[in-house]
Design an enzyme around this catalytic site. Structure first.
Site, PDB file in Angstrom:
ATOM      1  N   ARG A   8      56.906  20.486  42.701  1.00 36.04           N
ATOM      2  CA  ARG A   8      56.744  21.902  43.043  1.00 36.04           C
ATOM      3  C   ARG A   8      56.325  22.742  41.845  1.00 36.04           C
ATOM      4  O   ARG A   8      55.460  23.620  41.975  1.00 36.04           O
ATOM      5  CB  ARG A   8      58.048  22.431  43.656  1.00 36.04           C
ATOM      6  CG  ARG A   8      58.032  23.911  44.043  1.00 36.04           C
ATOM      7  CD  ARG A   8      56.789  24.351  44.773  1.00 36.04           C
ATOM      8  NE  ARG A   8      56.443  23.517  45.903  1.00 36.04           N
ATOM      9  CZ  ARG A   8      55.234  23.493  46.464  1.00 36.04           C
ATOM     10  NH1 ARG A   8      54.250  24.239  45.967  1.00 36.04           N
ATOM     11  NH2 ARG A   8      54.984  22.712  47.487  1.00 36.04           N
ATOM     12  N   LYS A  61      47.377  42.784  33.005  1.00 33.89           N
ATOM     13  CA  LYS A  61      48.167  42.827  34.235  1.00 33.89           C
ATOM     14  C   LYS A  61      48.421  41.403  34.714  1.00 33.89           C
ATOM     15  O   LYS A  61      47.946  40.970  35.771  1.00 33.89           O
ATOM     16  CB  LYS A  61      47.448  43.656  35.295  1.00 33.89           C
ATOM     17  CG  LYS A  61      47.294  45.131  34.899  1.00 33.89           C
ATOM     18  CD  LYS A  61      46.474  45.898  35.905  1.00 33.89           C
ATOM     19  CE  LYS A  61      46.285  47.347  35.458  1.00 33.89           C
ATOM     20  NZ  LYS A  61      45.435  48.117  36.394  1.00 33.89           N
ATOM     21  N   LYS A 121      44.576  54.576  25.285  1.00 28.67           N
ATOM     22  CA  LYS A 121      44.503  54.954  26.689  1.00 28.67           C
ATOM     23  C   LYS A 121      44.942  56.407  26.872  1.00 28.67           C
ATOM     24  O   LYS A 121      45.250  57.098  25.900  1.00 28.67           O
ATOM     25  CB  LYS A 121      45.337  53.987  27.532  1.00 28.67           C
ATOM     26  CG  LYS A 121      44.774  52.553  27.489  1.00 28.67           C
ATOM     27  CD  LYS A 121      45.564  51.600  28.333  1.00 28.67           C
ATOM     28  CE  LYS A 121      45.373  51.832  29.821  1.00 28.67           C
ATOM     29  NZ  LYS A 121      43.996  51.517  30.270  1.00 28.67           N
ATOM     30  N   GLU A 169      39.755  54.666  25.956  1.00 27.92           N
ATOM     31  CA  GLU A 169      39.521  54.945  27.368  1.00 27.92           C
ATOM     32  C   GLU A 169      39.162  56.419  27.533  1.00 27.92           C
ATOM     33  O   GLU A 169      39.832  57.290  26.975  1.00 27.92           O
ATOM     34  CB  GLU A 169      40.785  54.619  28.161  1.00 27.92           C
ATOM     35  CG  GLU A 169      40.713  54.970  29.638  1.00 27.92           C
ATOM     36  CD  GLU A 169      42.066  54.785  30.309  1.00 27.92           C
ATOM     37  OE1 GLU A 169      42.357  53.658  30.737  1.00 27.92           O
ATOM     38  OE2 GLU A 169      42.830  55.771  30.389  1.00 27.92           O
ATOM     39  N   ASP A 190      36.775  54.903  32.633  1.00 30.75           N
ATOM     40  CA  ASP A 190      37.814  54.689  33.637  1.00 30.75           C
ATOM     41  C   ASP A 190      37.537  55.493  34.897  1.00 30.75           C
ATOM     42  O   ASP A 190      37.474  56.730  34.870  1.00 30.75           O
ATOM     43  CB  ASP A 190      39.175  55.085  33.056  1.00 30.75           C
ATOM     44  CG  ASP A 190      40.315  54.739  33.990  1.00 30.75           C
ATOM     45  OD1 ASP A 190      40.317  53.618  34.523  1.00 30.75           O
ATOM     46  OD2 ASP A 190      41.200  55.591  34.189  1.00 30.75           O
TER      47      ASP A 190
END
Length: 285
Positions: free
Chosen positions: A102, A137, A169, A199, A220
């Protein structure tokens, strides 16, 4: 090109996953049903077409349970395969192979799913000059494996962590007091091998940061028209070379049009945060 990932980076992830599955006393089903000296020959087979990533994960998982096992990887990482293809062959202590099953399937299926989705995005922008990149992410603890899978699918790896590049950012800009000021400070801080990316969320912000000469500008959630205008402004400016990265609102329906605007890179969080597992199974040989 065949992709490889050092065993040293794979082993801690695999051992943690095995320990989670084995619990306090190991695989009680195998202990109850399988003779102690039984051997098992099996294959990891694809139930659907895809792109290979994670052969070494299967090898390491099986060898962690049975160091004497024979594991043969039949499809190299980065290679495409059809449904029914045998990806890995294994012969091992039966209890050990079943205990590793598994963990090996979970990681192999996820990595193949990422590589396959990445290849689909790469094919969608073929001929435009744009490259597909991942993001941070990722699943906690699986970043090295997931980013390896993106590379197997033909994508680019963005930052691996907070320490390998400067990425300014919107919240950094808010605290710093302005995008241009943030880039100036980053330029003063960064050593000569460290890239600086910023960004921006508007053409006005793009004009503000260009004189500070960032290496990369992330556009963005720009409209297609604004992406085209951003490309025009950067290509015609005296502040280059600047890599333009499009981000936000990217999916398989929109990615080709985004690529056609002339941006250099398109970052896609879905490659790792919303990927379907590829169906892979273990069958007796």
């Amino acid at each position: 090109m065949t992709r490889t990932l050092p065993d040293l980076l794979i082993e801690p992830v695999v051992r943690m996953a095995l320990a989670e599955d084995l619990g306090r006393v190991g695989d009680v089903t195998a202990q109850a049903c399988i003779p102690e000296d039984a051997r098992f020959s099996a294959v990891f087979s694809a139930r659907e077409a895809g792109v290979m990533a994670g052969g070494a994960v299967v090898r390491i998982a099986i060898h962690a349970m049975d160091p004497s096992a024979t594991v043969t990887i039949k499809v190299a990482d980065g290679e495409a395969f059809e449904a029914g293809t045998v990806l890995v062959e294994a012969e091992a202590d039966a209890r050990a192979l079943l205990a590793a099953e598994r963990t090996a399937l979970n990681l192999l299926g996820r990595m193949c799913g990422i590589a396959t989705l990445t290849r689909t995005y790469v094919q969608a922008v073929a001929g435009t000059g744009a490259r597909i990149a991942d993001t941070r992410k990722t699943t906690p603890g699986l970043r090295a494996l997931e980013k390896h899978a993106v590379a197997c699918g033909g994508g680019l790896n963005h930052r691996f962590g907070l320490d390998d590049a400067i990425l300014i950012k919107d919240n950094h800009v808010a605290v710093c007091g302005g995008a241009g000021e943030a880039v100036r400070r980053a330029r003063d801080f960064a050593p000569h091998l460290m890239k600086v990316e910023v960004e921006v969320d508007s053409l006005a912000q793009l004009d503000e940061v260009l004189p500070e000469r960032p290496d990369v500008v992330m556009l963005d959630n720009f409209s297609l028209a604004d992406l085209e205008e951003a490309v025009r402004r950067v290509k015609g400016s005296a502040f280059g070379p600047v890599v333009l990265e499009a981000s936000g609102g990217v999916n398989l329906t929109t990615v080709a049009a985004i690529a056609a605007t002339g941006v250099d890179v398109i970052s896609v969080g879905a490659l790792t945060h919303s990927v379907p597992q590829l169906d892979v199974g273990l069958d007796a040989n």
